[in-house]
Design an enzyme around this catalytic site. Structure first.
Site, mmCIF file in Angstrom:
data_model
loop_
_atom_site.group_PDB
_atom_site.id
_atom_site.type_symbol
_atom_site.label_atom_id
_atom_site.label_comp_id
_atom_site.label_asym_id
_atom_site.label_seq_id
_atom_site.Cartn_x
_atom_site.Cartn_y
_atom_site.Cartn_z
ATOM 1 N N ASP A 1 -64.315 40.723 -31.341
ATOM 2 C CA ASP A 1 -64.463 38.518 -31.251
ATOM 3 C C ASP A 1 -63.538 38.735 -30.966
ATOM 4 O OD1 ASP A 1 -66.504 39.077 -33.163
ATOM 5 O OD2 ASP A 1 -64.987 38.561 -35.021
ATOM 6 N N LYS B 1 -67.716 34.230 -28.324
ATOM 7 C CA LYS B 1 -68.162 33.640 -27.375
ATOM 8 C C LYS B 1 -67.897 33.419 -24.926
ATOM 9 C CE LYS B 1 -68.590 29.586 -30.081
ATOM 10 N NZ LYS B 1 -67.445 29.941 -31.380
ATOM 11 N N MET C 1 -60.545 26.899 -39.731
ATOM 12 C CA MET C 1 -61.331 26.086 -38.904
ATOM 13 C C MET C 1 -61.311 25.207 -39.478
ATOM 14 S SD MET C 1 -64.418 29.063 -39.733
ATOM 15 C CE MET C 1 -64.047 29.951 -41.436
HETATM 16 N N1 SAH Z 1 -61.109 36.634 -40.844
HETATM 17 C C1 SAH Z 1 -60.161 35.715 -39.661
HETATM 18 C C2 SAH Z 1 -60.411 34.341 -39.718
HETATM 19 C C3 SAH Z 1 -61.903 34.403 -39.412
HETATM 20 S S1 SAH Z 1 -62.190 32.320 -39.475
HETATM 21 C C4 SAH Z 1 -58.703 35.384 -40.597
HETATM 22 O O1 SAH Z 1 -58.473 36.442 -41.227
HETATM 23 O O2 SAH Z 1 -57.909 35.183 -40.120
HETATM 24 C C5 SAH Z 1 -62.070 31.876 -37.641
HETATM 25 C C6 SAH Z 1 -60.509 30.908 -38.071
HETATM 26 O O3 SAH Z 1 -59.178 31.049 -38.533
HETATM 27 C C7 SAH Z 1 -59.954 30.082 -37.322
HETATM 28 O O4 SAH Z 1 -60.969 29.172 -36.866
HETATM 29 C C8 SAH Z 1 -58.665 29.518 -37.125
HETATM 30 O O5 SAH Z 1 -58.529 28.406 -38.510
HETATM 31 C C9 SAH Z 1 -57.640 30.480 -37.964
HETATM 32 N N2 SAH Z 1 -57.371 31.111 -36.797
HETATM 33 C C10 SAH Z 1 -58.481 32.935 -36.551
HETATM 34 N N3 SAH Z 1 -57.143 32.903 -36.304
HETATM 35 C C11 SAH Z 1 -55.710 32.385 -35.773
HETATM 36 C C12 SAH Z 1 -54.638 32.271 -35.145
HETATM 37 N N4 SAH Z 1 -53.898 33.172 -34.216
HETATM 38 N N5 SAH Z 1 -53.693 30.994 -35.256
HETATM 39 C C13 SAH Z 1 -54.616 30.028 -36.047
HETATM 40 N N6 SAH Z 1 -55.566 29.881 -36.395
HETATM 41 C C14 SAH Z 1 -56.452 31.258 -36.330
#
Ligand code: SAH
Length: 257
Positions: free
Chosen positions: A36, A58, A174
């Site tokens: 991803d 993306k 998000m």
């Molecule tokens: N499975 C992931 C979440 C996926 S949804 C998890 O457990 O973290 C994607 C969202 O995760 C992004 O839009 C953002 O809100 C958050 N996200 C993922 N990585 C991030 C990071 N390093 N810093 C801040 N937000 C993050």
């Protein structure tokens, strides 16, 4: 008819040091990796040179690879006997469709193993030195998405705000693109002075954050140019921020006044 196996691996928030030992072992063993966007490049350095790495986010093109294609590719490779690892940002089962992928694979008779990762919400709070469940301020945590699925009604923010007012810290994934709506809805049941923090790229060298109050949340995001991927934290646990942050690792701070 079981044939093949796929391991859904949580790649954590970005810093490769936050990978679990199990994750590293699975990445090292993989012959095919589907990766991803939110997976940090540092994580991929554990992959074999000979591994096939498929970026399904993306970055590779203009739109993210359709979910159906990803699921098909995983299944086909697993059935060929490849050691397939699906690397997902954070934890595979916290948003990000890990659950759907596991169901789809199992329905085809493919074994699915899941390796936890550190979810972004936890990493974001910890990077600020903030305990999400500090018992002086919170009885629990809600992890919610600010991004409503097309066929699902959006969250009713005032109801969540009412729960937050009972002492539940709110951690929004998000949420930056819909921050105005979120702010407006939460103000239905939380005071404008409720502390908030926004953390972009938690755990990465590019991390940036800003703190303020709910009444100025959208403005805070705008003024600091914060954008996805970011986590929004709302709640009184942030009141200890200034004290706690002083003890945290050195950070590139960006604070609102
Ligand atoms: N499975 C992931 C979440 C996926 S949804 C998890 O457990 O973290 C994607 C969202 O995760 C992004 O839009 C953002 O809100 C958050 N996200 C993922 N990585 C991030 C990071 N390093 N810093 C801040 N937000 C993050």
């Amino acid at each position: 008819m079981s044939s093949g196996r796929v391991t859904l691996v949580g790649a954590g928030p970005g810093d490769p040091e936050l990978l679990t030992l199990k994750a590293v072992r699975a990445i090292r063993a993989a012959t095919v990796l589907l990766v991803d966007d939110l997976v940090g490049d540092g994580v991929l350095r554990f992959a074999r040179r000979s591994a096939r790495i498929v970026h399904v986010g993306k970055r590779g093109g203009c739109a993210s690879t359709p979910q159906a294609f990803i699921e098909k590719l995983m299944a086909a490779e697993a059935m060929k006997g490849e050691r397939v690892v699906r690397l997902k940002g954070g934890d595979p089962f916290v948003f990000g469709r890990g659950g759907e992928e596991a169901e789809h694979l199992r329905a085809q008779g493919i074994d699915v193993e899941v390796v936890n990762g550190i979810t972004a919400g936890l990493a974001a709070a910890t990077s600020l030195g903030v305990p999400l469940t500090h018992r002086d301020h919170a009885h629990g945590v809600m992890l919610v998405t600010g991004h409503a699925r097309g066929d699902n009604a959006a969250l009713h923010w005032p109801t969540l705000a009412a729960a937050a007012a009972q002492g539940l810290t709110l951690v929004v994934y998000m949420g930056v693109t819909t921050v105005r709506e979120l702010q407006h809805g939460l103000l239905g049941a939380l005071p404008g002075g409720t502390p908030v923090a926004v953390v972009q790229h938690a755990s990465l060298p590019t991390q940036r954050q800003a703190t303020g109050t709910l009444g100025g949340l959208a403005e805070l995001v705008h003024a600091h140019g914060l954008a996805s991927p970011a986590i929004i934290v709302v709640g009184d646990v942030l009141r200890g921020l200034h004290h706690a942050a002083a003890q945290a690792q050195p950070m590139k701070h960006e604070r609102s006044a």
